[in-house]
Design an enzyme around this catalytic site. Sequence first.
Site, PDB file in Angstrom:
ATOM      1  N   LYS A 136       1.591  -1.255   0.013  1.00 35.34           N
ATOM      2  CA  LYS A 136      -0.053  -0.146  -0.027  1.00 35.34           C
ATOM      3  C   LYS A 136       0.730   1.049   0.175  1.00 35.34           C
ATOM      4  CE  LYS A 136      -4.428  -1.274   1.589  1.00 35.34           C
ATOM      5  NZ  LYS A 136      -5.712  -1.532   2.906  1.00 35.34           N
TER       6      LYS A 136
ATOM      7  N   LYS B 126     -10.812  -5.370  -4.925  1.00 36.58           N
ATOM      8  CA  LYS B 126     -11.831  -4.038  -4.788  1.00 36.58           C
ATOM      9  C   LYS B 126     -11.407  -3.085  -5.209  1.00 36.58           C
ATOM     10  CE  LYS B 126     -13.378  -4.702   0.069  1.00 36.58           C
ATOM     11  NZ  LYS B 126     -11.928  -4.180   1.112  1.00 36.58           N
TER      12      LYS B 126
ATOM     13  N   LYS C  74      -3.381 -10.913  -6.639  1.00 33.57           N
ATOM     14  CA  LYS C  74      -4.977 -10.856  -5.970  1.00 33.57           C
ATOM     15  C   LYS C  74      -6.030 -10.301  -6.477  1.00 33.57           C
ATOM     16  CE  LYS C  74      -5.067  -8.586  -1.981  1.00 33.57           C
ATOM     17  NZ  LYS C  74      -5.768  -8.394  -0.706  1.00 33.57           N
TER      18      LYS C  74
HETATM   19  P1  TYM Z   1     -10.187  -6.843   3.111  1.00 35.98           P
HETATM   20  O1  TYM Z   1     -11.504  -5.811   3.186  1.00 35.98           O
HETATM   21  O2  TYM Z   1      -9.100  -6.408   2.244  1.00 35.98           O
HETATM   22  O3  TYM Z   1     -10.494  -7.680   2.549  1.00 35.98           O
HETATM   23  C1  TYM Z   1     -11.884  -8.518   4.120  1.00 35.98           C
HETATM   24  C2  TYM Z   1     -11.973 -10.126   3.379  1.00 35.98           C
HETATM   25  O4  TYM Z   1     -11.708 -10.728   1.671  1.00 35.98           O
HETATM   26  C3  TYM Z   1     -10.005 -11.155   2.475  1.00 35.98           C
HETATM   27  N1  TYM Z   1      -9.852 -11.515   1.322  1.00 35.98           N
HETATM   28  C4  TYM Z   1      -9.575 -12.271   0.432  1.00 35.98           C
HETATM   29  N2  TYM Z   1      -9.521 -13.820  -0.084  1.00 35.98           N
HETATM   30  C5  TYM Z   1      -9.708 -14.161  -0.919  1.00 35.98           C
HETATM   31  N3  TYM Z   1      -9.022 -14.102  -2.477  1.00 35.98           N
HETATM   32  C6  TYM Z   1      -8.974 -12.758  -3.188  1.00 35.98           C
HETATM   33  N4  TYM Z   1      -8.816 -11.894  -3.561  1.00 35.98           N
HETATM   34  C7  TYM Z   1      -9.632 -11.833  -1.547  1.00 35.98           C
HETATM   35  N5  TYM Z   1      -9.605 -10.705  -1.321  1.00 35.98           N
HETATM   36  C8  TYM Z   1      -9.706 -10.114   0.298  1.00 35.98           C
HETATM   37  C9  TYM Z   1      -9.559 -10.688   3.047  1.00 35.98           C
HETATM   38  O5  TYM Z   1      -8.437 -12.185   3.566  1.00 35.98           O
HETATM   39  C10 TYM Z   1     -10.105 -11.112   4.343  1.00 35.98           C
HETATM   40  O6  TYM Z   1     -10.455 -12.232   5.250  1.00 35.98           O
HETATM   41  N6  TYM Z   1      -7.753  -5.960   7.019  1.00 35.98           N
HETATM   42  C11 TYM Z   1      -8.964  -6.938   7.169  1.00 35.98           C
HETATM   43  C12 TYM Z   1      -9.791  -6.132   7.551  1.00 35.98           C
HETATM   44  C13 TYM Z   1      -9.989  -6.213   8.590  1.00 35.98           C
HETATM   45  C14 TYM Z   1     -10.207  -7.702   9.909  1.00 35.98           C
HETATM   46  C15 TYM Z   1      -9.892  -7.762  10.843  1.00 35.98           C
HETATM   47  C16 TYM Z   1      -9.761  -9.020   9.595  1.00 35.98           C
HETATM   48  C17 TYM Z   1      -9.866  -5.195   9.572  1.00 35.98           C
HETATM   49  N7  TYM Z   1      -9.477  -5.928  11.152  1.00 35.98           N
HETATM   50  C18 TYM Z   1     -10.025  -8.277  12.127  1.00 35.98           C
HETATM   51  C19 TYM Z   1      -9.783  -9.640  10.175  1.00 35.98           C
HETATM   52  C20 TYM Z   1     -10.237  -9.922  11.854  1.00 35.98           C
HETATM   53  C21 TYM Z   1      -8.950  -6.534   5.707  1.00 35.98           C
HETATM   54  O7  TYM Z   1      -7.901  -5.387   4.624  1.00 35.98           O
HETATM   55  O8  TYM Z   1      -9.489  -7.156   4.703  1.00 35.98           O
END
Ligand code: TYM
Length: 330
Positions: free
Chosen positions: A111, A196, A193
């Site tokens: 990032k 969004k 990957k």
């Molecule tokens: P975020 O918002 O980027 O993604 C949300 C969830 O989706 C999963 N994910 C994917 N899984 C498979 N293939 C992909 N291409 C893909 N892109 C995203 C992510 O692994 C995630 O599970 N830091 C976290 C948010 C967060 C969080 C937490 C998660 C904040 N606090 C506490 C768990 C527990 C994040 O940026 O997710």
Amino acid sequence: KKVIFSGMQPSGVITLGNYLGALKNWTNLQDEYNCLYCIVDMHAITVRQDPATLRKNARNLLMQYIAAGLNPEKNVIYYQSHVSAHAELAWILNCYTYMGELSRMTQFKEKSSKHGENINAGLFTYPALMAADILLFQTDLVPVGADQKQHLELARDIATRFNGLYGDTFKVPEPYIGKVGARVMSLQEPTSKMSKSDEDANASIYLMDDPDAIMRKFKRAVTDSDACVRFDQETKPGISNLMSIYGAITGQTMEQIQSEFEGKGYGDFKMRVGEAVVEELRPLQARFKELSSDKTYIDSIIKKNAETANYLATKTLRKVQKKVGFPPVV
Ligand code: TYM
């Protein structure tokens, strides 16, 4: 009952990656566990957001959680910013997290190279806030996609360190990463990957894409010149990704998929994957539409769940404040 916590950033429109890597698994856990699912809007502002868009994305994300099948009576679905204990514990944990640990986080490195004009302190300490999210609820299991594994390991390290200094305070959480769908790749660049924030709309399937858009994107998905449906992530990343998506939805193994499409061309295969995704998302999209017109219901969920989360989070926060030596309120 064991406790599950997870979250997603409302930093855009969620993708098939978010769904297969996380949300779909969440819906299978709600009967067996006490689950909390957060909309992590405080994490989202580590990258510039337009305020009105952020608000809209956050509400849509909450409705998508419910539309995907999370029962808001059984699961605590809430906004991170409504529970101030997240910020308060994050500050404390910042003081038990090393610069060196944070510098090693690959998400920070990625990032900060992408948003070079805005490498703010929040982006750097992002994992400490994430650790706070999880540790506040004495979480046992954290269902996430593979990309969050490193952050989870850090959360475990922070918990263990704190417990070592002050005695048992936090439950040390385990990651829960699905066997299929944990790493959905871009349809246009299958070695990175699905995200969004990808600027190429053809690279990602969004949960709210209509059937035509979904079919069109799968038709255009990058494959190879081999013309054989076979799983090999090294030499056939595009086909392997489509196979994983198909398998995550239909429950088939890679071998089963391979034999289903033996002797068939990529055209047929892509059509089938597209159709499977369309059918998977159809009920979710219909339910989302219904929810969108029920403002009062959604508002009541938001209010009630924030109260529950606040109550639960405060218990751990008070314990931590006492351990580190903050005086009680008299
Ligand atoms: P975020 O918002 O980027 O993604 C949300 C969830 O989706 C999963 N994910 C994917 N899984 C498979 N293939 C992909 N291409 C893909 N892109 C995203 C992510 O692994 C995630 O599970 N830091 C976290 C948010 C967060 C969080 C937490 C998660 C904040 N606090 C506490 C768990 C527990 C994040 O940026 O997710």
